[in-house]
Design an enzyme around this catalytic site. Structure first.
Site, mmCIF file in Angstrom:
data_model
loop_
_atom_site.group_PDB
_atom_site.id
_atom_site.type_symbol
_atom_site.label_atom_id
_atom_site.label_comp_id
_atom_site.label_asym_id
_atom_site.label_seq_id
_atom_site.Cartn_x
_atom_site.Cartn_y
_atom_site.Cartn_z
ATOM 1 N N GLU A 279 0.837 -1.207 0.000
ATOM 2 C CA GLU A 279 0.000 0.000 0.000
ATOM 3 C C GLU A 279 0.874 1.260 0.000
ATOM 4 O O GLU A 279 0.552 2.254 -0.643
ATOM 5 C CB GLU A 279 -0.936 0.017 1.207
ATOM 6 C CG GLU A 279 -1.980 -1.094 1.192
ATOM 7 C CD GLU A 279 -2.886 -1.047 -0.027
ATOM 8 O OE1 GLU A 279 -3.264 0.052 -0.450
ATOM 9 O OE2 GLU A 279 -3.218 -2.123 -0.544
ATOM 10 N N TRP A 282 1.877 1.939 -3.446
ATOM 11 C CA TRP A 282 0.884 2.601 -4.315
ATOM 12 C C TRP A 282 1.219 4.083 -4.446
ATOM 13 O O TRP A 282 0.983 4.715 -5.471
ATOM 14 C CB TRP A 282 -0.536 2.458 -3.741
ATOM 15 C CG TRP A 282 -1.283 1.289 -4.308
ATOM 16 C CD1 TRP A 282 -1.437 0.066 -3.728
ATOM 17 C CD2 TRP A 282 -1.981 1.234 -5.563
ATOM 18 N NE1 TRP A 282 -2.188 -0.745 -4.547
ATOM 19 C CE2 TRP A 282 -2.540 -0.063 -5.670
ATOM 20 C CE3 TRP A 282 -2.202 2.143 -6.599
ATOM 21 C CZ2 TRP A 282 -3.288 -0.461 -6.785
ATOM 22 C CZ3 TRP A 282 -2.952 1.737 -7.701
ATOM 23 C CH2 TRP A 282 -3.484 0.457 -7.778
ATOM 24 N N TRP A 310 -21.240 14.052 -18.219
ATOM 25 C CA TRP A 310 -21.301 14.494 -16.821
ATOM 26 C C TRP A 310 -22.453 15.459 -16.627
ATOM 27 O O TRP A 310 -22.865 16.128 -17.562
ATOM 28 C CB TRP A 310 -19.998 15.191 -16.419
ATOM 29 C CG TRP A 310 -18.770 14.361 -16.563
ATOM 30 C CD1 TRP A 310 -17.743 14.580 -17.442
ATOM 31 C CD2 TRP A 310 -18.422 13.192 -15.813
ATOM 32 N NE1 TRP A 310 -16.777 13.606 -17.283
ATOM 33 C CE2 TRP A 310 -17.170 12.740 -16.298
ATOM 34 C CE3 TRP A 310 -19.035 12.468 -14.789
ATOM 35 C CZ2 TRP A 310 -16.531 11.616 -15.786
ATOM 36 C CZ3 TRP A 310 -18.399 11.349 -14.289
ATOM 37 C CH2 TRP A 310 -17.152 10.927 -14.782
ATOM 38 N N ASN A 345 -9.795 4.940 4.020
ATOM 39 C CA ASN A 345 -9.633 4.672 2.589
ATOM 40 C C ASN A 345 -10.812 3.945 1.950
ATOM 41 O O ASN A 345 -11.226 4.268 0.837
ATOM 42 C CB ASN A 345 -8.352 3.895 2.339
ATOM 43 C CG ASN A 345 -8.110 3.664 0.862
ATOM 44 O OD1 ASN A 345 -8.213 2.554 0.373
ATOM 45 N ND2 ASN A 345 -7.837 4.719 0.136
ATOM 46 N N TRP A 363 -15.188 13.826 -11.816
ATOM 47 C CA TRP A 363 -14.293 13.442 -10.723
ATOM 48 C C TRP A 363 -13.424 14.594 -10.254
ATOM 49 O O TRP A 363 -13.024 14.655 -9.086
ATOM 50 C CB TRP A 363 -13.431 12.244 -11.123
ATOM 51 C CG TRP A 363 -12.618 12.426 -12.372
ATOM 52 C CD1 TRP A 363 -13.012 12.158 -13.640
ATOM 53 C CD2 TRP A 363 -11.283 12.935 -12.464
ATOM 54 N NE1 TRP A 363 -12.000 12.468 -14.536
ATOM 55 C CE2 TRP A 363 -10.929 12.950 -13.828
ATOM 56 C CE3 TRP A 363 -10.337 13.393 -11.539
ATOM 57 C CZ2 TRP A 363 -9.684 13.392 -14.300
ATOM 58 C CZ3 TRP A 363 -9.095 13.827 -12.001
ATOM 59 C CH2 TRP A 363 -8.777 13.821 -13.367
ATOM 60 N N TRP A 386 -8.459 9.479 -7.723
ATOM 61 C CA TRP A 386 -9.742 9.879 -8.323
ATOM 62 C C TRP A 386 -9.876 9.317 -9.721
ATOM 63 O O TRP A 386 -10.936 8.862 -10.136
ATOM 64 C CB TRP A 386 -9.903 11.405 -8.300
ATOM 65 C CG TRP A 386 -10.442 11.866 -6.983
ATOM 66 C CD1 TRP A 386 -9.721 12.319 -5.914
ATOM 67 C CD2 TRP A 386 -11.815 11.874 -6.561
ATOM 68 N NE1 TRP A 386 -10.564 12.603 -4.862
ATOM 69 C CE2 TRP A 386 -11.848 12.347 -5.231
ATOM 70 C CE3 TRP A 386 -13.025 11.520 -7.174
ATOM 71 C CZ2 TRP A 386 -13.041 12.477 -4.505
ATOM 72 C CZ3 TRP A 386 -14.214 11.659 -6.462
ATOM 73 C CH2 TRP A 386 -14.204 12.129 -5.140
#
Length: 480
Positions: A279, A282, A310, A345, A363, A386
């Site tokens: 993690e 990441w 959108w 998270n 987003w 995102w």
DNA sequence: TGAAATGTTGGGGCG
DNA sequence: ACGCCCCAACATTTC
């Protein structure tokens, strides 16, 4: 002053331990001038919650440096100009900093470096932020990875940039007469009127010591439950290191090495350790994506997503921001964010999916809100994540993976304790209905003192219908 | 690091 | 005893 000083330009590396730039400055043997520059015109200037953190982090760093023997200089303005004039003013021989990875910041640093070098100043830059530099982790054919799993495999194989941490500095020599400094307080980084940061202040301890404490707590008490428990927002099994990492109060290399020490002692299982480090990695992956994609914060990596239908839904966006969507897990997350500057998270994924796929709001709107309200707002992580949820990023979650806010709540907050904490108006509702209050019989609602539409909103949208609508939109851009 | 729709299987109720 | 249906449980496919 006989000796020409060495300047250390601090950015997102607000620590004294294992800070390559600071260590290099001390190695010169010259007087060290640490500086932090507040540049209000810089692209992606920190949001309000980050500025709160920055204030305390700087104040903590200044204290650590002072104890070691050097004064942290505060100046504001265009960073290149400020730094060049400080070099001139102090006749500095060296300038050191740790690298940044966003194109617009890289450009500033690159230009400054060449300008200073042209003026005869020795400039050296370092990796103070990542396990490995983006260009050190490459695919067999030579480019950057676009899929996480092979990236992680390669990174593990390569190992971290430094095996041995540079120790905490106890002694640094500053110049006899330090250059002029502005006052941190004059930057007005803290909120006043209203001071919305009280609960944030109760939740966090910004600064290097706070980061160390948090890491030790996690390694001693929580890491062995991390692999299975990290998805539970009602539990405390995550490290909560993100804001400390974001400001560089601790680096991923220090974490890597501390975790390996615990593994060697047999105190931490390999499974838990590797899950946690993957993690952490990441974050490196996100920095890679940012480094190689200048527009990561603004534009979808998969270009066809720019044509997604959108909606411009101001009321929906407002309800989402305030945590008044009528979906308890979403509202709990958004209120945790507002109150504490942080969100678990798992819940970040749920609220992001809701904004993008249920409300069909771009987003970037969610990214902007997170940027302003998260104490751990990090350009690479925020943008990449995102895009990941929206399905338009590298190695992204497929677009059709749409979270059901009710079943996610039931799965990851089964007793509803997380909801109860952050949506107190629902606290008397039995677990059976807490993630879908509109399904509760009238008598149960009455018993729990809830009037839907008054004390807690009805769902602002029907999830099943919203899901269909989102998939329709996906079909459109696929065929286009 | 999903969810819903669709398909398959197998046990039990029942005529 | 047998076939049939129902449906839960699980698996696979689709978005």
């Amino acid at each position: 002053m006989a000796e020409r000083p060495a300047i250390v330009w601090f950015r997102n590396d607000l620590r004294t331990e294992d800070n390559p730039a600071l260590h290099a400055a001390r190695e010169t043997g010259a007087p060290v001038i640490p500086i932090y520059i507040l540049d209000k015109d810089i692209a992606h200037f920190p949001g309000a919650a980050s500025l709160w953190w920055l204030h305390h982090s700087l104040s903590s760093l200044a204290g650590d440096l002072k104890n070691a023997g050097a004064k942290l200089i505060y100046r504001s303005g265009k960073s290149a100009d400020v730094l060049k004039s400080l070099v001139k003013e102090t006749n500095a021989e060296h300038v050191f900093w740790n690298r940044r990875y966003y194109a617009k910041h890289v450009e500033i640093d690159k230009d400054l470096k060449s300008d200073l070098k042209a003026g005869g100043v020795a400039v050296e830059t370092f990796n103070g932020t990542l396990l490995r530099e983006p260009w050190e982790v490459e695919t067999a054919s030579g480019g950057p990875y676009r899929v996480y799993t092979p990236f992680w495999k390669a990174l593990k194989q390569l190992g971290p940039a430094r095996a041995h941490m540079r120790p905490n500095l106890r002694k640094i020599v500053g110049p006899a007469n330090p250059p002029k400094s502005e006052k941190l307080a004059s930057w007005n980084l803290l909120p006043v009127n209203p001071d919305w940061a009280t609960e944030i202040a109760e939740t966090w301890s910004p600064g290097e010591q706070g980061a160390r404490d948090r890491l030790n707590h996690f390694l001693n008490d929580n890491i062995n439950d991390y692999a299975d428990g990290r998805d539970r927002p009602d539990k405390d099994f995550t490290s909560r290191l993100s804001p400390h990492l974001s400001f560089g109060e601790i680096g991923p290399l220090q974490i890597w090495s501390a975790v390996h020490d615990k593994m060697a002692d047999g105190k931490v299982s390999d499974k838990a350790a590797m899950k946690f480090l993957s993690e952490v990695a990441w974050r490196d992956f996100s920095y890679n994506l940012l480094f190689y994609n200048d527009d990561l914060p603004d534009k979808p990596l998969r270009e066809n997503f720019a044509n997604y239908p959108w909606r411009d839904d101001r009321d929906g966006l407002k309800a989402w921001r305030k945590g008044e969507t009528g979906y308890p897990i979403v509202d709990a997350g958004m209120r945790q964010l507002w109150r504490t500057g942080w969100m678990h998270n798992r819940v970040r994924m749920i609220v992001a999916s809701f904004l993008i796929k249920d409300l069909l709001i771009p987003w970037q709107k969610g990214e902007a809100w997170f940027w302003d309200t998260l104490v751990d707002a990090d350009l690479a992580n925020n943008s990449a994540s995102w895009q990941w949820v929206a399905g338009c990023g590298a190695d992204a979650s497929p677009y059709f993976r749409i979270f059901n806010p009710v079943s996610q709540g039931e799965k990851f907050d089964p007793e509803g304790q997380y909801v109860r904490e952050f949506v107190p108006e629902l606290k008397n509702l039995p677990a059976k209905y807490i993630h879908a209050p509109w399904k509760a019989p009238e008598s149960v609602l009455e018993e729990a003192d809830i009037v839907l539409g008054k004390s807690y909103p009805n769902p602002i949208i029907d999830h099943a219908k919203a899901r269909e609508r989102a998939l329709e939109g996906y079909k459109e851009i696929k065929s286009a």
